[in-house]
Design a protein around this motif. Sequence first.
Motif, PDB file in Angstrom:
ATOM      1  N   ILE A 148       0.839  -1.205   0.000  1.00 51.55           N
ATOM      2  CA  ILE A 148       0.000   0.000   0.000  1.00 51.55           C
ATOM      3  C   ILE A 148       0.871   1.250   0.000  1.00 51.55           C
ATOM      4  O   ILE A 148       0.653   2.187  -0.781  1.00 51.55           O
ATOM      5  CB  ILE A 148      -0.942  -0.001   1.218  1.00 51.55           C
ATOM      6  N   ILE A 149       1.883   1.253   0.873  1.00 54.80           N
ATOM      7  CA  ILE A 149       2.789   2.407   0.947  1.00 54.80           C
ATOM      8  C   ILE A 149       3.508   2.596  -0.390  1.00 54.80           C
ATOM      9  O   ILE A 149       3.658   3.727  -0.879  1.00 54.80           O
ATOM     10  CB  ILE A 149       3.808   2.212   2.077  1.00 54.80           C
ATOM     11  N   TYR A 150       3.965   1.495  -0.976  1.00 53.18           N
ATOM     12  CA  TYR A 150       4.743   1.541  -2.214  1.00 53.18           C
ATOM     13  C   TYR A 150       3.943   2.076  -3.390  1.00 53.18           C
ATOM     14  O   TYR A 150       4.409   2.931  -4.166  1.00 53.18           O
ATOM     15  CB  TYR A 150       5.275   0.135  -2.502  1.00 53.18           C
ATOM     16  N   THR A 151       2.719   1.601  -3.543  1.00 51.29           N
ATOM     17  CA  THR A 151       1.945   1.921  -4.747  1.00 51.29           C
ATOM     18  C   THR A 151       1.076   3.169  -4.599  1.00 51.29           C
ATOM     19  O   THR A 151       0.518   3.659  -5.587  1.00 51.29           O
ATOM     20  CB  THR A 151       1.043   0.734  -5.142  1.00 51.29           C
ATOM     21  N   LEU A 152       0.957   3.696  -3.369  1.00 47.56           N
ATOM     22  CA  LEU A 152       0.103   4.864  -3.153  1.00 47.56           C
ATOM     23  C   LEU A 152       0.517   6.077  -3.988  1.00 47.56           C
ATOM     24  O   LEU A 152      -0.349   6.733  -4.591  1.00 47.56           O
ATOM     25  CB  LEU A 152       0.078   5.217  -1.661  1.00 47.56           C
ATOM     26  N   PRO A 153       1.812   6.444  -4.064  1.00 46.84           N
ATOM     27  CA  PRO A 153       2.177   7.621  -4.868  1.00 46.84           C
ATOM     28  C   PRO A 153       1.764   7.516  -6.329  1.00 46.84           C
ATOM     29  O   PRO A 153       1.236   8.484  -6.902  1.00 46.84           O
ATOM     30  CB  PRO A 153       3.707   7.680  -4.731  1.00 46.84           C
ATOM     31  N   ALA A 154       1.996   6.342  -6.951  1.00 45.76           N
ATOM     32  CA  ALA A 154       1.652   6.166  -8.365  1.00 45.76           C
ATOM     33  C   ALA A 154       0.145   6.250  -8.577  1.00 45.76           C
ATOM     34  O   ALA A 154      -0.329   6.910  -9.517  1.00 45.76           O
ATOM     35  CB  ALA A 154       2.180   4.825  -8.867  1.00 45.76           C
ATOM     36  N   ALA A 155      -0.626   5.594  -7.700  1.00 39.39           N
ATOM     37  CA  ALA A 155      -2.086   5.636  -7.822  1.00 39.39           C
ATOM     38  C   ALA A 155      -2.608   7.051  -7.596  1.00 39.39           C
ATOM     39  O   ALA A 155      -3.518   7.524  -8.293  1.00 39.39           O
ATOM     40  CB  ALA A 155      -2.719   4.672  -6.816  1.00 39.39           C
ATOM     41  N   TYR A 156      -2.019   7.741  -6.627  1.00 44.34           N
ATOM     42  CA  TYR A 156      -2.439   9.117  -6.336  1.00 44.34           C
ATOM     43  C   TYR A 156      -2.186  10.037  -7.535  1.00 44.34           C
ATOM     44  O   TYR A 156      -3.042  10.868  -7.883  1.00 44.34           O
ATOM     45  CB  TYR A 156      -1.691   9.642  -5.106  1.00 44.34           C
ATOM     46  N   LEU A 157      -1.025   9.919  -8.171  1.00 50.85           N
ATOM     47  CA  LEU A 157      -0.698  10.786  -9.300  1.00 50.85           C
ATOM     48  C   LEU A 157      -1.706  10.625 -10.432  1.00 50.85           C
ATOM     49  O   LEU A 157      -2.115  11.603 -11.074  1.00 50.85           O
ATOM     50  CB  LEU A 157       0.715  10.485  -9.803  1.00 50.85           C
ATOM     51  N   ILE A 158      -2.112   9.375 -10.686  1.00 49.00           N
ATOM     52  CA  ILE A 158      -3.083   9.122 -11.761  1.00 49.00           C
ATOM     53  C   ILE A 158      -4.442   9.743 -11.442  1.00 49.00           C
ATOM     54  O   ILE A 158      -5.033  10.456 -12.249  1.00 49.00           O
ATOM     55  CB  ILE A 158      -3.228   7.603 -11.997  1.00 49.00           C
ATOM     56  N   ILE A 159      -4.944   9.470 -10.229  1.00 49.71           N
ATOM     57  CA  ILE A 159      -6.283   9.942  -9.865  1.00 49.71           C
ATOM     58  C   ILE A 159      -6.293  11.447  -9.643  1.00 49.71           C
ATOM     59  O   ILE A 159      -7.221  12.152 -10.063  1.00 49.71           O
ATOM     60  CB  ILE A 159      -6.779   9.193  -8.609  1.00 49.71           C
ATOM     61  N   SER A 160      -5.255  11.965  -8.998  1.00 48.16           N
ATOM     62  CA  SER A 160      -5.190  13.404  -8.740  1.00 48.16           C
ATOM     63  C   SER A 160      -5.138  14.197 -10.046  1.00 48.16           C
ATOM     64  O   SER A 160      -5.788  15.242 -10.167  1.00 48.16           O
ATOM     65  CB  SER A 160      -3.964  13.730  -7.877  1.00 48.16           C
ATOM     66  N   ASN A 161      -4.372  13.688 -11.006  1.00 49.34           N
ATOM     67  CA  ASN A 161      -4.321  14.361 -12.308  1.00 49.34           C
ATOM     68  C   ASN A 161      -5.693  14.369 -12.974  1.00 49.34           C
ATOM     69  O   ASN A 161      -6.091  15.364 -13.594  1.00 49.34           O
ATOM     70  CB  ASN A 161      -3.303  13.660 -13.210  1.00 49.34           C
ATOM     71  N   ALA A 162      -6.436  13.274 -12.836  1.00 51.07           N
ATOM     72  CA  ALA A 162      -7.771  13.202 -13.433  1.00 51.07           C
ATOM     73  C   ALA A 162      -8.732  14.181 -12.763  1.00 51.07           C
ATOM     74  O   ALA A 162      -9.632  14.734 -13.413  1.00 51.07           O
ATOM     75  CB  ALA A 162      -8.315  11.776 -13.333  1.00 51.07           C
ATOM     76  N   PHE A 163      -8.550  14.409 -11.461  1.00 49.60           N
ATOM     77  CA  PHE A 163      -9.405  15.363 -10.742  1.00 49.60           C
ATOM     78  C   PHE A 163      -9.286  16.776 -11.319  1.00 49.60           C
ATOM     79  O   PHE A 163     -10.218  17.570 -11.212  1.00 49.60           O
ATOM     80  CB  PHE A 163      -9.032  15.392  -9.258  1.00 49.60           C
ATOM     81  N   ASN A 164      -8.129  17.082 -11.921  1.00 46.36           N
ATOM     82  CA  ASN A 164      -7.931  18.405 -12.511  1.00 46.36           C
ATOM     83  C   ASN A 164      -8.900  18.681 -13.656  1.00 46.36           C
ATOM     84  O   ASN A 164      -9.127  19.838 -14.012  1.00 46.36           O
ATOM     85  CB  ASN A 164      -6.490  18.542 -13.029  1.00 46.36           C
ATOM     86  N   TYR A 165      -9.446  17.610 -14.241  1.00 44.79           N
ATOM     87  CA  TYR A 165     -10.322  17.759 -15.405  1.00 44.79           C
ATOM     88  C   TYR A 165     -11.788  17.502 -15.064  1.00 44.79           C
ATOM     89  O   TYR A 165     -12.616  17.347 -15.957  1.00 44.79           O
ATOM     90  CB  TYR A 165      -9.871  16.812 -16.520  1.00 44.79           C
ATOM     91  N   VAL A 166     -12.099  17.457 -13.774  1.00 44.95           N
ATOM     92  CA  VAL A 166     -13.493  17.321 -13.349  1.00 44.95           C
ATOM     93  C   VAL A 166     -14.115  18.714 -13.265  1.00 44.95           C
ATOM     94  O   VAL A 166     -13.589  19.597 -12.589  1.00 44.95           O
ATOM     95  CB  VAL A 166     -13.580  16.605 -11.978  1.00 44.95           C
ATOM     96  N   ASP A 167     -15.202  18.902 -13.981  1.00 48.52           N
ATOM     97  CA  ASP A 167     -15.875  20.204 -14.005  1.00 48.52           C
ATOM     98  C   ASP A 167     -16.787  20.312 -12.785  1.00 48.52           C
ATOM     99  O   ASP A 167     -17.790  19.607 -12.678  1.00 48.52           O
ATOM    100  CB  ASP A 167     -16.686  20.345 -15.294  1.00 48.52           C
ATOM    101  N   HIS A 168     -16.461  21.201 -11.862  1.00 48.25           N
ATOM    102  CA  HIS A 168     -17.223  21.347 -10.628  1.00 48.25           C
ATOM    103  C   HIS A 168     -18.618  21.917 -10.846  1.00 48.25           C
ATOM    104  O   HIS A 168     -19.469  21.828  -9.958  1.00 48.25           O
ATOM    105  CB  HIS A 168     -16.456  22.241  -9.653  1.00 48.25           C
ATOM    106  N   ARG A 169     -18.851  22.477 -12.016  1.00 48.04           N
ATOM    107  CA  ARG A 169     -20.179  23.042 -12.277  1.00 48.04           C
ATOM    108  C   ARG A 169     -21.253  21.951 -12.316  1.00 48.04           C
ATOM    109  O   ARG A 169     -22.406  22.206 -11.982  1.00 48.04           O
ATOM    110  CB  ARG A 169     -20.168  23.818 -13.595  1.00 48.04           C
ATOM    111  N   PHE A 170     -20.873  20.730 -12.726  1.00 48.91           N
ATOM    112  CA  PHE A 170     -21.849  19.637 -12.731  1.00 48.91           C
ATOM    113  C   PHE A 170     -22.312  19.317 -11.313  1.00 48.91           C
ATOM    114  O   PHE A 170     -23.469  18.967 -11.077  1.00 48.91           O
ATOM    115  CB  PHE A 170     -21.250  18.397 -13.395  1.00 48.91           C
ATOM    116  N   TYR A 171     -21.378  19.418 -10.363  1.00 49.41           N
ATOM    117  CA  TYR A 171     -21.732  19.188  -8.962  1.00 49.41           C
ATOM    118  C   TYR A 171     -22.733  20.254  -8.489  1.00 49.41           C
ATOM    119  O   TYR A 171     -23.704  19.955  -7.800  1.00 49.41           O
ATOM    120  CB  TYR A 171     -20.470  19.226  -8.094  1.00 49.41           C
ATOM    121  N   TYR A 172     -22.477  21.494  -8.897  1.00 54.19           N
ATOM    122  CA  TYR A 172     -23.362  22.600  -8.513  1.00 54.19           C
ATOM    123  C   TYR A 172     -24.759  22.406  -9.112  1.00 54.19           C
ATOM    124  O   TYR A 172     -25.773  22.610  -8.427  1.00 54.19           O
ATOM    125  CB  TYR A 172     -22.750  23.913  -8.988  1.00 54.19           C
TER     126      TYR A 172
END
Length: 539
Positions: A148-172
């Motif tokens: 878990i410790i080993y793979t967390l950074p790689a998994a985080y980078l993938i998901i965090s980068n994808a969050f940058n392209y989530v349009d928050h207006r849909f949530y609103y």
Amino acid sequence: MAHKLWSQRITFSLILLFFIVFLFLPIIYLLGRSFFLEGQLTLYHYKNIFTNLEIVDALFNSLKISSSAAIVTTMIAFFMSYAIHMTHSPKWIQSYIKRMTLMPMLVPTITYGFILMYLFGNEGILANILGELPFTIYGKNGLFIGYIIYTLPAAYLIISNAFNYVDHRFYYISSLMKDGKIRRFYHTLLRPLLVPIGNAFVLSFILSFTDFGIPASIGANYSVISTTLYQMILGSIPKFAEGAVIAMLMLIPAMLGFIFLTAIERWNVQQQAINHTSLPQRKWHDRGINLFAVLIATIILLIFLVMFVVPFTEDYPYQLAFTLKHIINVIKDEILLDVYIQSLFVAVATAFLGSIISFTGALITVRTKVKGRQMLNMISLITNTVPGMILGLSYLLFFQNSSIKGTLLIVVFSIIVHYYTTPYVMAKSALEKLNHSWDITSTLLQDQWHETIFKIILPNMKITIVEIMNYYFINAMVTISGVIFLVSTSTQLVSTEINQLQHFNRFTDIFILSILIFLTNVCIRSISSGWLHYLEKKG
């Protein structure tokens, strides 16, 4: 124009030749070793492996522990990304969460096991504070936490980068329509991120399944496929053919992961607009999420603090007085210093050559019309599916009688190929964003191709190139799975030297070397971040 085409074709041919020699031929040769016995085509070696219950158990152990760790890792990575991108919190809290989540990538995986031993082991810090712990860290539990410790950074980078392209207006909009919380969460967040989450899970699984460092340090009697392969190749009686079979079996999960990602690609959601201003204030929600995220980040920090405590005590856990003698002894140890210097050389060489090869490969794919460039693109993406241990074993067999066997050059090439996909994708994405009319203008001005590269393309790619070099350098400093079969007594790296030191119970030296790697990587990241900040400010 003709000169430009010829220079592009020659460059394409050189990159293709590099992959033929350092990827395809070694893997094909490894595959061949698994099917031949005394010059005859046979399934004898496969029969031996599949009838060996210990190896079958090791395979299923790897599948179970890797899949369960990948599920937990993906969930944590999603949660940490959610805390940073979907809550209102001070910048320093976001920075703290991000830095602690990424910190494990700066240390070799083999060190994780020793850290966990000193923290959760029978004589560990927690055992001395709390008494006997309700679980043992050796074996399955240690592997689970370590993965878990080993793979967390790689998994985080993938998901965090994808969050940058989530349009928050849909949530609103969903809030205005009074959708339920679960429905809103699924349609505005989980659904658009389904593919990146799948990518994070597959990558976490493959990294865990093929890792050698963590099982080597804390696996104990819980056998997994990576240590089984290591013992079969570097045991008292090397069994290369059977090792080749195990290597081929280790490729199957990677191929299944590739098929899985291809299947879920149709669920990919493209959001054109990016807007981060529409998130409503959710006081207690944001505080709760950030509190748990900070707690997880602090746990990671406390785990790695062990590495900085043990070397500065007289004799942990018996004599806890502060001392610098262990640091001084390592500095005086010429062998360990030589190993560290060799690691630095390999990291610098990998960063330099790897950046040239990955950038040139992306350049051919994106900015030329050379026939076969799409094939080069496919090859570049395939390298990500070949585990490091398999690549290392294929090099060991294929280059057995060559002049580069046992040299630092073969180590450098193996790291370049092993980590090639990410730098290539980084360069490719950046090149695609550059104005393609520049190439047309260059052609009309009758500039040669190298003039276009050095005058126009490279000046606009400085940030990406620095990031690529940074990526290669850090991974070259911490890798062990990809080079464990390739180093010799004269070409040891710090990560592989740690594997040797554990057999002599020199755990203090192990932590000191790990601190050296950590500080080196932190310095490189700091220098590259400062340089990137300077370039952005200047530009």
